[in-house]
Design a protein around this motif. Structure first.
Motif, mmCIF file in Angstrom:
data_model
loop_
_atom_site.group_PDB
_atom_site.id
_atom_site.type_symbol
_atom_site.label_atom_id
_atom_site.label_comp_id
_atom_site.label_asym_id
_atom_site.label_seq_id
_atom_site.Cartn_x
_atom_site.Cartn_y
_atom_site.Cartn_z
ATOM 1 N N PHE A 255 0.830 -1.198 0.000
ATOM 2 C CA PHE A 255 0.000 0.000 0.000
ATOM 3 C C PHE A 255 0.865 1.249 0.000
ATOM 4 O O PHE A 255 1.991 1.247 0.480
ATOM 5 C CB PHE A 255 -0.935 0.019 1.207
ATOM 6 C CG PHE A 255 -2.105 -0.903 1.049
ATOM 7 C CD1 PHE A 255 -2.019 -2.228 1.430
ATOM 8 C CD2 PHE A 255 -3.297 -0.444 0.508
ATOM 9 C CE1 PHE A 255 -3.097 -3.085 1.278
ATOM 10 C CE2 PHE A 255 -4.377 -1.291 0.346
ATOM 11 C CZ PHE A 255 -4.278 -2.618 0.728
ATOM 12 N N SER A 256 0.315 2.327 -0.539
ATOM 13 C CA SER A 256 1.073 3.563 -0.700
ATOM 14 C C SER A 256 1.367 4.230 0.640
ATOM 15 O O SER A 256 2.354 4.945 0.776
ATOM 16 C CB SER A 256 0.281 4.509 -1.604
ATOM 17 O OG SER A 256 0.895 5.741 -1.667
ATOM 18 N N SER A 257 0.472 4.033 1.628
ATOM 19 C CA SER A 257 0.713 4.617 2.939
ATOM 20 C C SER A 257 -0.026 3.773 3.965
ATOM 21 O O SER A 257 -0.942 3.032 3.628
ATOM 22 C CB SER A 257 0.194 6.059 3.000
ATOM 23 O OG SER A 257 -1.221 6.073 2.911
ATOM 24 N N SER A 258 0.360 3.888 5.213
ATOM 25 C CA SER A 258 -0.269 3.072 6.246
ATOM 26 C C SER A 258 -1.731 3.469 6.418
ATOM 27 O O SER A 258 -2.599 2.625 6.647
ATOM 28 C CB SER A 258 0.470 3.192 7.575
ATOM 29 O OG SER A 258 0.602 4.554 7.916
ATOM 30 N N LYS A 259 -2.025 4.745 6.259
ATOM 31 C CA LYS A 259 -3.408 5.186 6.436
ATOM 32 C C LYS A 259 -4.305 4.695 5.309
ATOM 33 O O LYS A 259 -5.473 4.372 5.527
ATOM 34 C CB LYS A 259 -3.494 6.725 6.525
ATOM 35 C CG LYS A 259 -3.206 7.271 7.905
ATOM 36 C CD LYS A 259 -4.203 6.758 8.936
ATOM 37 C CE LYS A 259 -3.852 7.255 10.329
ATOM 38 N NZ LYS A 259 -4.673 6.665 11.391
ATOM 39 N N SER A 260 -3.759 4.628 4.086
ATOM 40 C CA SER A 260 -4.593 4.142 2.980
ATOM 41 C C SER A 260 -4.861 2.653 3.165
ATOM 42 O O SER A 260 -5.933 2.159 2.826
ATOM 43 C CB SER A 260 -3.958 4.436 1.629
ATOM 44 O OG SER A 260 -2.718 3.789 1.494
ATOM 45 N N LEU B 75 -12.924 -0.293 5.095
ATOM 46 C CA LEU B 75 -13.912 -0.518 4.038
ATOM 47 C C LEU B 75 -14.329 -1.984 3.982
ATOM 48 O O LEU B 75 -15.505 -2.310 3.855
ATOM 49 C CB LEU B 75 -13.350 -0.075 2.683
ATOM 50 C CG LEU B 75 -14.238 -0.339 1.464
ATOM 51 C CD1 LEU B 75 -15.558 0.403 1.570
ATOM 52 C CD2 LEU B 75 -13.523 0.062 0.186
ATOM 53 N N VAL B 76 -13.328 -2.884 4.115
ATOM 54 C CA VAL B 76 -13.631 -4.317 4.017
ATOM 55 C C VAL B 76 -14.540 -4.767 5.151
ATOM 56 O O VAL B 76 -15.463 -5.554 4.936
ATOM 57 C CB VAL B 76 -12.330 -5.153 3.989
ATOM 58 C CG1 VAL B 76 -12.646 -6.634 3.993
ATOM 59 C CG2 VAL B 76 -11.509 -4.806 2.771
ATOM 60 N N VAL B 77 -14.287 -4.265 6.383
ATOM 61 C CA VAL B 77 -15.122 -4.717 7.516
ATOM 62 C C VAL B 77 -16.557 -4.236 7.396
ATOM 63 O O VAL B 77 -17.431 -4.742 8.083
ATOM 64 C CB VAL B 77 -14.568 -4.281 8.899
ATOM 65 C CG1 VAL B 77 -13.243 -4.931 9.164
ATOM 66 C CG2 VAL B 77 -14.497 -2.796 9.034
ATOM 67 N N GLN B 78 -16.833 -3.268 6.538
ATOM 68 C CA GLN B 78 -18.213 -2.824 6.346
ATOM 69 C C GLN B 78 -19.050 -3.926 5.706
ATOM 70 O O GLN B 78 -20.267 -3.824 5.638
ATOM 71 C CB GLN B 78 -18.270 -1.573 5.452
ATOM 72 C CG GLN B 78 -17.470 -0.395 5.929
ATOM 73 C CD GLN B 78 -17.873 0.073 7.313
ATOM 74 O OE1 GLN B 78 -19.048 0.219 7.623
ATOM 75 N NE2 GLN B 78 -16.882 0.271 8.162
ATOM 76 N N TYR C 26 -7.934 12.456 4.699
ATOM 77 C CA TYR C 26 -8.862 11.472 4.127
ATOM 78 C C TYR C 26 -8.718 11.421 2.603
ATOM 79 O O TYR C 26 -8.586 10.353 2.009
ATOM 80 C CB TYR C 26 -10.301 11.823 4.506
ATOM 81 C CG TYR C 26 -11.352 11.005 3.782
ATOM 82 C CD1 TYR C 26 -12.055 11.539 2.699
ATOM 83 C CD2 TYR C 26 -11.623 9.696 4.165
ATOM 84 C CE1 TYR C 26 -13.006 10.790 2.025
ATOM 85 C CE2 TYR C 26 -12.581 8.947 3.493
ATOM 86 C CZ TYR C 26 -13.268 9.503 2.424
ATOM 87 O OH TYR C 26 -14.197 8.762 1.753
ATOM 88 N N ARG C 27 -8.726 12.609 1.985
ATOM 89 C CA ARG C 27 -8.598 12.637 0.530
ATOM 90 C C ARG C 27 -7.262 12.069 0.085
ATOM 91 O O ARG C 27 -7.163 11.409 -0.954
ATOM 92 C CB ARG C 27 -8.763 14.062 0.008
ATOM 93 C CG ARG C 27 -10.213 14.491 -0.036
ATOM 94 C CD ARG C 27 -10.399 15.824 -0.706
ATOM 95 N NE ARG C 27 -11.416 16.583 -0.009
ATOM 96 C CZ ARG C 27 -11.240 17.771 0.531
ATOM 97 N NH1 ARG C 27 -10.081 18.368 0.447
ATOM 98 N NH2 ARG C 27 -12.223 18.359 1.158
ATOM 99 N N ASP C 28 -6.244 12.327 0.876
ATOM 100 C CA ASP C 28 -4.918 11.782 0.568
ATOM 101 C C ASP C 28 -4.969 10.257 0.613
ATOM 102 O O ASP C 28 -4.493 9.581 -0.300
ATOM 103 C CB ASP C 28 -3.899 12.321 1.586
ATOM 104 C CG ASP C 28 -2.523 11.710 1.417
ATOM 105 O OD1 ASP C 28 -2.152 10.869 2.255
ATOM 106 O OD2 ASP C 28 -1.847 12.045 0.437
ATOM 107 N N ALA C 29 -5.589 9.700 1.677
ATOM 108 C CA ALA C 29 -5.678 8.242 1.810
ATOM 109 C C ALA C 29 -6.505 7.647 0.676
ATOM 110 O O ALA C 29 -6.146 6.597 0.127
ATOM 111 C CB ALA C 29 -6.278 7.868 3.163
ATOM 112 N N VAL C 30 -7.587 8.316 0.319
ATOM 113 C CA VAL C 30 -8.445 7.826 -0.768
ATOM 114 C C VAL C 30 -7.681 7.816 -2.086
ATOM 115 O O VAL C 30 -7.715 6.849 -2.843
ATOM 116 C CB VAL C 30 -9.719 8.698 -0.896
ATOM 117 C CG1 VAL C 30 -10.438 8.418 -2.202
ATOM 118 C CG2 VAL C 30 -10.648 8.441 0.271
#
Lengths: 460, 262
Positions: free
Chosen positions: B145-150, B157-160, B187-191
């Motif tokens: 992944f690009s970052s830990s937050k992403s 998202l998966v647990v939803q 948030y936008r950065d993680a997205v």
């Protein structure tokens, strides 16, 4: 297209038309009302002019027909206008008088009327494409049918009164022409010189038809021989004027395009010179070499980054001048990931991206970000960061590169590196955009790029 | 099972290719040097689904080779593997509809897998492991992944479990301490980073809209989902050990575990 010149000239053309009609009526009543004999020299003059006008109209028709194949932007509208006028002249009363035909002219009156409707229709389409598109095509036909109906019904009264036919025709003509005309002029924002002259053509024809018909039907005078010929000759001159304007504008446009293209090519060539930074590349290669000795996967990762970065730079000279913001940001991310590997101290890069549909010059945003990393010393700060943001505000796209580095005096240093000047120029030239740099020493720097959204361009 | 041929004049490139695709199960491959006769003969006698072609070869130009292959089989899918700067728009029209990808050297395994997916008209399954640490795998390789937050955002998202994840929920869970303006940026950065990563590996199961993310569970194999559906009855490992917001989920899992134990 040439620059728009506003409603003023268009209104002038209406006034000219009204003057032409009035003048026509005056001429008819004063100069032709008495003499029924026609001097033989006059007949010769009219004959010569008739043939001359007919030939030019034929030539114009050929040119228009050919232009459909050669000029991508050409539509059939101008062809039909030219055709209409040609048919009009070739079946006008002048011909009858010149050739001494004894057929009743009534049928030709109706034919002329329909011909005029057709020419008006195509003239209005020529003047306002989106008008023709936006207005319901069915409305068009309703007008036309109404006008024909009036004429046909009027013809029934031939047996009783020829005047009613004439008045019916005139009324329908006025209704059709002027109502549509006024809708057009008040919805279109501004018209070019070509359209003004085209309207003169249209109104000369209409004016002539109305004037001569009115005068005849109201028993003012018999048809003034030569009137249609001279009107059509005048129209030919207007056509030639339009072609000349067209040629001049095309030449100007071609010249402007050439200058523009030369500027772009120069800037594009300069990118490669400025962007491939040997220092950065050799540092990366060094880093990759040492990484491979520690960890193969990490080495692969770093090598992939460098190859992507190099490819992005090389593709910048490959012809694609503008790319989507998303593509450019991918290039930026690649560079940033590589730069992060090189620096011991970590810094964050925040992609505060709102999904917008913008195009940017290749390697433009990346240049600003590179500049940021090189000169802002964020790697020395505790929580140094670069934020790249994009958003859509009203009719502009706003892209910002913000850092909390050491800042600089904007007045002292105009552009930190040549790459910045190049990126700025390309944004201005290609997108009509604006780059604004503001900085506060000790606090940070903010670069704001604003790009106007492209309006939907209507084709003529 | 798909049949592909790989053509390159450099043997080392062929071997490299072999290493990369060995993780993709259902493919039959044949390697060729740039000899038109051998290739044509093989193409005429065998049904080839896809061809990976180098462009710059001394024996025959890759693009000309592609034209010949398309003549033999008009449904063949072509992927160019090249060090050049070729763009799809510049390709001749005889083959442009057959070209499914242009892979630039040096390529990653993901690049090849994405091309193979296009040839076989299939999608790669994303394997999501949530017990004993959170990791994702595609084509047997771990997703970086690009970052830990992403990465954390994806876990959330998966647990939803198929429900959409709103921006507000994400911000509350991922950045509980930051102020709202800063959180929105992060948030936008993680997205953006998540979308970038998923794009690179060729996973299309996430829909990104203005303020929500939604996941299509179709192409995901997840141990958490298997546990919930009963496919896997008991789980002993810890769930999403590194995230604070996973606590209510962990409690639910212990509860279900207890019930199933008897």
């Amino acid at each position: 297209m040439e620059s728009k010149i506003g409603k003023f000239p268009y209104i002038i053309s209406i006034i000219l038309n009204v003057i032409a009609i009035s003048f026509g009526i005056v001429v008819l009543t004063t100069f032709f009302s008495t003499s029924k004999e026609l001097a033989s020299q006059y007949i010769t003059v009219v004959r010569v002019c008739y043939v001359f006008a007919l030939s030019i109209l034929l030539l114009i028709n050929i040119v228009e027909f050919a232009s459909i194949f050669f000029d991508k932007g050409a539509t059939k509208n101008t062809l039909f206008i030219a055709l209409g006028i040609l048919l009009y002249l070739s079946t006008s009363r002048d011909l009858f008088i010149l050739t001494n035909l004894k057929i009743s002219y009534l049928v030709f009156d109706i034919f002329h009327f329909l011909l005029l409707m057709m020419t008006v229709h195509f003239y209005l389409r020529f003047t306002n494409h989106d008008y023709a598109k936006s207005i319901n095509k069915k409305e068009d036909i309703i007008y036309l049918i109404a006008a024909i109906a009036v004429a046909v019904i009027g013809s029934v009264f031939i047996v009783f009164d020829y005047h009613l036919v004439a008045l019916g025709m005139l009324f329908a003509l006025f209704l059709f022409k002027f109502l549509k005309y006024f809708v057009v002029i008040f919805t279109k924002k501004g018209l070019t010189l070509v359209y003004v002259i085209a309207s003169l053509i249209a109104f000369s024809l209409f004016g002539a038809e109305i004037a001569s018909n009115a005068a005849i039907q109201l028993d003012l005078v018999t048809y003034p021989f030569g009137f249609m010929t001279f009107t059509c000759l005048f129209i030919c001159l207007l056509f030639i004027a339009i072609y000349l304007i067209f040629i001049v504008n095309k030449t100007k446009e071609a010249y402007r395009n050439q200058i523009y293209q030369e500027q772009i090519d120069e800037l594009q060539a300069a990118i490669l010179k400025e962007q491939i930074n040997p220092h950065f590349i050799f540092n990366s290669l060094n880093l990759i070499k040492s990484t491979y000795h520690k960890d193969m996967d990490k080495g692969d990762f770093a090598l992939d980054l460098l190859s992507k970065h190099l490819r992005n730079n090389i593709q910048a000279t490959g012809g694609h001048v503008l790319i989507s913001l998303e593509e450019e940001l991918k290039n930026v991310k690649c560079y940033v990931d590589l730069a992060k590997l090189q620096h011991e101290k970590d810094f964050s890069v925040i992609f505060n991206i709102e999904d917008i549909d913008a195009m940017v010059p290749i390697l433009s945003i990346e240049t600003f970000v590179e500049n940021c990393i090189r000169y802002s010393h964020i790697t020395e700060k505790e929580d140094g960061y670069i934020e790249i943001s994009s958003e859509e505000i009203e009719d502009k796209f706003i892209i910002k590169v913000i850092d909390n580095g050491k800042g600089f005096d904007v007045n002292k240093v105009s552009d930190n590196s040549y790459g910045i000047a190049n990126a700025k120029k390309r944004i201005q030239l290609l997108l009509n955009g604006d780059v604004n740099v503001s900085s506060e020493i000790g606090k940070g720097t903010e670069i704001t790029i604003s790009i106007p959204k492209k309006e939907k361009i209507e084709n003529d | 099972m798909i049949n592909i041929i790989v053509v390159d004049d450099e043997v080392s490139a062929l071997h490299e290719f072999l290493n990369q695709i060995i993780t993709y199960k259902e493919v039959n491959y044949h390697f060729f040097k740039d000899n038109l006769d051998d290739i044509s003969l093989y193409a005429k006698n065998n049904s080839i689904n896809g061809a990976f072609l180098d462009i710059n070869m001394p024996g025959i130009n890759g693009i000309d080779l592609a034209k010949k292959l398309v003549k033999i089989n008009k449904d063949i899918k072509i992927a160019f593997v090249t060090g050049l700067n070729t763009k799809k728009e510049d390709l001749p029209k005889e083959i442009i509809n057959n070209v499914i990808d242009i892979v630039y050297k040096p390529y990653t395994i993901d690049d090849i897998n994405i091309a193979l997916n296009k040839i076989s008209n299939s999608v790669s399954i994303l394997e999501v492991k949530m017990f004993g640490g959170f990791d994702c795998f595609i084509n047997k390789r771990i997703v970086k992944f690009s970052s830990s937050k992403s990465k954390e955002l994806f876990a959330l998202l998966v647990v939803q479990n198929g429900k959409s994840l709103s921006m507000n929920t994400a911000i509350t869970e991922l950045w509980p301490d930051k102020d709202i303006e800063k959180s929105k940026k992060l948030y936008r950065d993680a997205v953006w980073r998540l979308r970038s990563t998923l794009n690179e590996i060729g996973f299309t199961g996430v829909t990104f809209s203005r303020a929500t993310l939604s996941l299509n569970k179709e192409n995901i194999k997840c141990d958490y989902y298997d546990f919930l559906s009963g496919k896997q009855k008991i789980v002993n490992e810890e769930f999403l050990t590194s995230y604070e917001w996973s606590i209510p989920y962990e409690l639910e899992i212990s509860y279900i575990n207890e019930k199933r134990r008897g």
